[in-house]
Write an enzyme that holds these catalytic residues in place. Structure first.
Site, PDB file in Angstrom:
ATOM      1  N   GLU A   1      30.175 -59.866  25.966  1.00  0.00           N
ATOM      2  CA  GLU A   1      31.331 -59.405  26.731  1.00  0.00           C
ATOM      3  C   GLU A   1      32.605 -59.698  25.952  1.00  0.00           C
ATOM      4  O   GLU A   1      32.715 -60.757  25.329  1.00  0.00           O
ATOM      5  CB  GLU A   1      31.418 -60.134  28.082  1.00  0.00           C
TER       6      GLU A   1
ATOM      7  N   LYS B   1      36.117 -61.188  25.260  1.00  0.00           N
ATOM      8  CA  LYS B   1      36.803 -62.358  25.817  1.00  0.00           C
ATOM      9  C   LYS B   1      38.247 -61.958  26.116  1.00  0.00           C
ATOM     10  O   LYS B   1      39.092 -61.916  25.224  1.00  0.00           O
ATOM     11  CB  LYS B   1      36.743 -63.526  24.851  1.00  0.00           C
TER      12      LYS B   1
ATOM     13  N   LYS C   1      26.196 -64.797  25.825  1.00  0.00           N
ATOM     14  CA  LYS C   1      25.461 -65.621  26.774  1.00  0.00           C
ATOM     15  C   LYS C   1      23.977 -65.280  26.692  1.00  0.00           C
ATOM     16  O   LYS C   1      23.612 -64.096  26.655  1.00  0.00           O
ATOM     17  CB  LYS C   1      25.936 -65.361  28.210  1.00  0.00           C
TER      18      LYS C   1
ATOM     19  N   LYS D   1      35.557 -66.367  18.166  1.00  0.00           N
ATOM     20  CA  LYS D   1      36.965 -65.979  18.146  1.00  0.00           C
ATOM     21  C   LYS D   1      37.234 -65.052  16.961  1.00  0.00           C
ATOM     22  O   LYS D   1      36.606 -65.152  15.915  1.00  0.00           O
ATOM     23  CB  LYS D   1      37.863 -67.227  18.036  1.00  0.00           C
TER      24      LYS D   1
END
Length: 679
Positions: free
Chosen positions: A118, A120, A295, A319
């Site tokens: 997903e 962020k 996840k 990141k």
């Protein structure tokens, strides 16, 4: 049919119709009617509810306009903590995460696990609590354990359903997600601010955060916020699907927005491909993202993997790299800090980098300026990563203009005119004016009142500027001598604000010894060192009277820190301020001193290597020493444990060679919290 029944029927029909249109517009991005038709139906709904207030319902679409302003936010304790995520900054670190997951699950190294991926979102984490399908409460993440009740604000967010759609939802459901502002919404909001002559917000995240902290929800309702859900927290009654991605699909069916860029992939290679694809799309997305969350998709495997104290072992955020841009250095100015340090600040031609428009950047000190070889007029590369202060990282030498001027450091303090000195072996130039210097006064008071020190709510930078500039306060003790008449009449300070500040000052008088030591702003004494000093000496009197050799017995106190402490205690003016603080009611309980040999990690030797995100190596070292451990600089057969962060090199290899236990930062935090240290 009676007239009352007809009205109730029309109200029900209008509400259902409007919620369906909201769902299609804000959740599915698929509007089904023109705005004019929506507006006509909303006007009719408001008209009927106004005429028949007894039929008004809390989950009516009309109630998104916002309630009466609050006086303050109340606190909400999360029954299930809202944990943060560990970060990966490279492909290698992502692969290390995958390897750790497979090892903990006792799976083969080449197993391709299923991951839910997903974007962020760069927004504000929130919790929404639904009871019997109706929104009961909205709360911020806060510190993960305690947040703020923002129900009155989240009710105004159009993509937050006031009542869940469909059926099958449990009696109690907590939905977690991110509230954010789109790029277009941010531009529109700031354009309106400029029309009013206001400054506006610096980026969409700050705009979203500021909007959610409005006490007047009617203002929140006017701003373009969105909500995207990413997980479930508390869940009572019913059963959840066995895969994370299926849970998101279920939430979507109940009327909640999920990110359309989300994807399920198999294996770490596919995770990396997803990262590359989204990085290319990043600038074109309608909202800001600062990375990707991975996840483990299987909930049974998530349960096996479990958690560390602050993060799940089954998820990680990769990141995006630091962002850099080129711009021109227009001037160098000098700021004076709390300890007198004079810091050069680059004034830049504004440039958009790392999600914000940057016009200032740090140049650190004279040595850094010499290393960079920077001159006024140069084209420079500016880097900004996340919330890190922008910095000049290099000079584009082939673009240097004729007449570019060398940076000249001041011969006197730019604020008070006092002499400046550069101590041997230090790169920092310091103003020697001490408490005479208004800049140092302001910085010292700002530090004293900060959240981790005395935590004086409502004492912001602009107010401190006024208090010092008007001669109302010249040190921290002066804060506790302020009266209502001193405050009323200051800019943006009415009677109620003055009363609130005085109440906050009164409340701050009850503190702890370690907070008080930290609040004094003694050079090189951070939170961890202040805690070590407090627990070693137990009382202020014992600490202030300690000779230098006794100070050196404290974990994390070396000759430099001991010298700074003794200089503070030997300074009559500074100790007079401490005396005034105590006379004016600042107090704490003394601490029972625990002998070194009785501390929980006494006799153990630890090594900290690599970079630590949450603590930093020096703070981690200080905390370990406070628990009795010896922190060594090298790994040997006598080493008990090694804390390894990203970038750990030969020390990590040595630890593995000697079969010494290696833990990550998350596990270290868990150890610290077990022994009462909450970083």
């Amino acid at each position: 049919m009676s007239k009352a029944s007809k009205i109730e029927g029309e109200l029900a029909s209008l509400r259902e119709r409007l919620e369906d249109w909201n769902y299609r517009y804000y959740v599915l991005d698929d509007p089904s009617v023109p705005d004019a038709e929506y507006d006509r139906s909303m006007r009719r709904l408001v008209e009927l509810e106004t005429a028949h207030p007894e039929l008004l319902r809390a989950d009516s679409p009309s109630q998104r306009v916002g309630a009466e302003p609050l006086s303050q936010f109340s606190q909400v304790r999360h029954e299930l903590p809202m944990l943060s995520l560990d970060n990966a900054f490279s492909e290698e670190e992502l692969r290390d995460f995958n390897r750790r997951v497979l090892e903990r699950l006792k799976l083969e190294p080449d197993t391709a696990l299923e991951f839910a991926c997903e974007p962020k979102l760069d927004g504000i984490a929130v919790s929404l609590l639904y009871r019997d399908g109706v929104l009961e409460r909205g709360a911020t993440r806060g510190d993960g354990t305690t947040g703020e009740d923002i129900t009155h604000n989240v009710r105004t967010v159009q993509s937050v359903p006031l009542r869940l759609r469909g059926s099958g939802y449990p009696p109690l459901l907590e939905v977690r997600g991110e509230i954010y502002m789109t790029k277009q919404g941010f531009e529109t909001l700031n354009a309106r601010a400029r029309e009013r002559g206001d400054k506006g917000f610096v980026n969409p995240r700050n705009a979203a955060a500021g909007t959610l902290r409005q006490l007047d929800a009617r203002l929140t309702a006017q701003r373009p916020l969105q909500m995207c859900c990413y997980s479930v927290g508390l869940f009572e009654g019913g059963t959840l699907p066995e895969r994370h991605s299926d849970i998101l699909d279920l939430l979507h069916g109940w009327g909640l927005r999920i990110n359309p860029e989300s994807r399920v992939v198999n294996g770490v290679e596919a995770c990396d491909t997803y990262y590359s694809e989204l990085a290319q799309k990043r600038d074109g997305l309608p909202y800001d993202i600062d990375g990707i969350v991975y996840k483990v998709n299987d909930l049974a495997l998530q349960k096996k993997l479990g958690f560390v104290s602050r993060a799940p072992r089954w998820a990680i955020a990769r990141k995006f790299p630091a962002q850099e841009e080129m711009t021109r250095l227009l001037a160098v100015e000098f700021q004076v800090g709390r300890t007198g340090a004079i810091t050069p600040v680059a004034r830049l031609e504004p440039v958009f980098v790392g999600g914000v428009t940057v016009s200032n950047a740090t140049l650190h000190n004279a040595d850094e300026i010499e290393r960079l070889g920077v001159r006024v007029g140069d084209t420079v590369v500016v880097r900004r990563a996340g919330d890190v202060i922008p910095q000049v990282v290099s000079v584009v030498a082939d673009r240097r203009p004729e007449g570019a001027a060398e940076v000249a450091f001041p011969e006197r303090c730019p604020v008070c005119g006092s002499a400046v000195e550069r101590e041997p072996d230090e790169a920092v130039l310091r103003c020697m004016g001490g408490l005479v210097c208004a800049a140092q006064q302001k910085a010292a008071i700002r530090h004293f009142a900060s959240r981790k020190a005395m935590d004086v709510d409502g004492l912001g930078d602009k107010l401190i500027e006024q208090l010092v500039d008007r001669g109302l306060v010249d040190n921290a003790a002066g804060l506790y001598a302020l009266g209502r008449d001193d405050l009323v009449g200051l800019e943006r300070m009415g009677e109620k604000s003055a009363d609130n500040l005085l109440a906050a000052l009164e409340q701050s008088k009850e503190t702890t010894l370690e907070r008080f030591i930290y609040a004094l702003g003694i050079r090189e004494v951070g939170e961890a060192t202040a805690r070590n000093l407090a627990h070693h000496f137990g009382s202020w009197e014992a600490l202030a009277a300690a000779p230098e050799d006794k100070l050196l017995e404290v974990a994390d106190v070396g000759p430099v820190v001991a010298d700074h402490l003794r200089q503070f205690f030997d300074n009559a003016d500074l100790m007079a301020v401490v005396g005034q603080l105590r006379e004016r009611g600042v107090h704490w309980r003394d601490i029972e001193v625990v002998p070194q040999q009785e501390l929980p990690l006494a006799g153990q030797t630890w090594v900290v290597t690599g970079s630590l995100e949450a603590l930093g190596r020096s703070e981690a070292k200080a905390h370990l020493q406070a628990l009795g451990a010896k922190v060594a600089g090298s790994v040997s057969s006598k080493t008990t444990r090694v804390v390894a962060g990203p970038g750990a090199g030969s020390k990590l290899g040595k630890a593995r060679e000697l079969d010494i236990e290696v833990i990550d930062e998350a596990t270290l935090l868990e150890v610290l919290r077990e022994h009462g240290i909450v970083p």
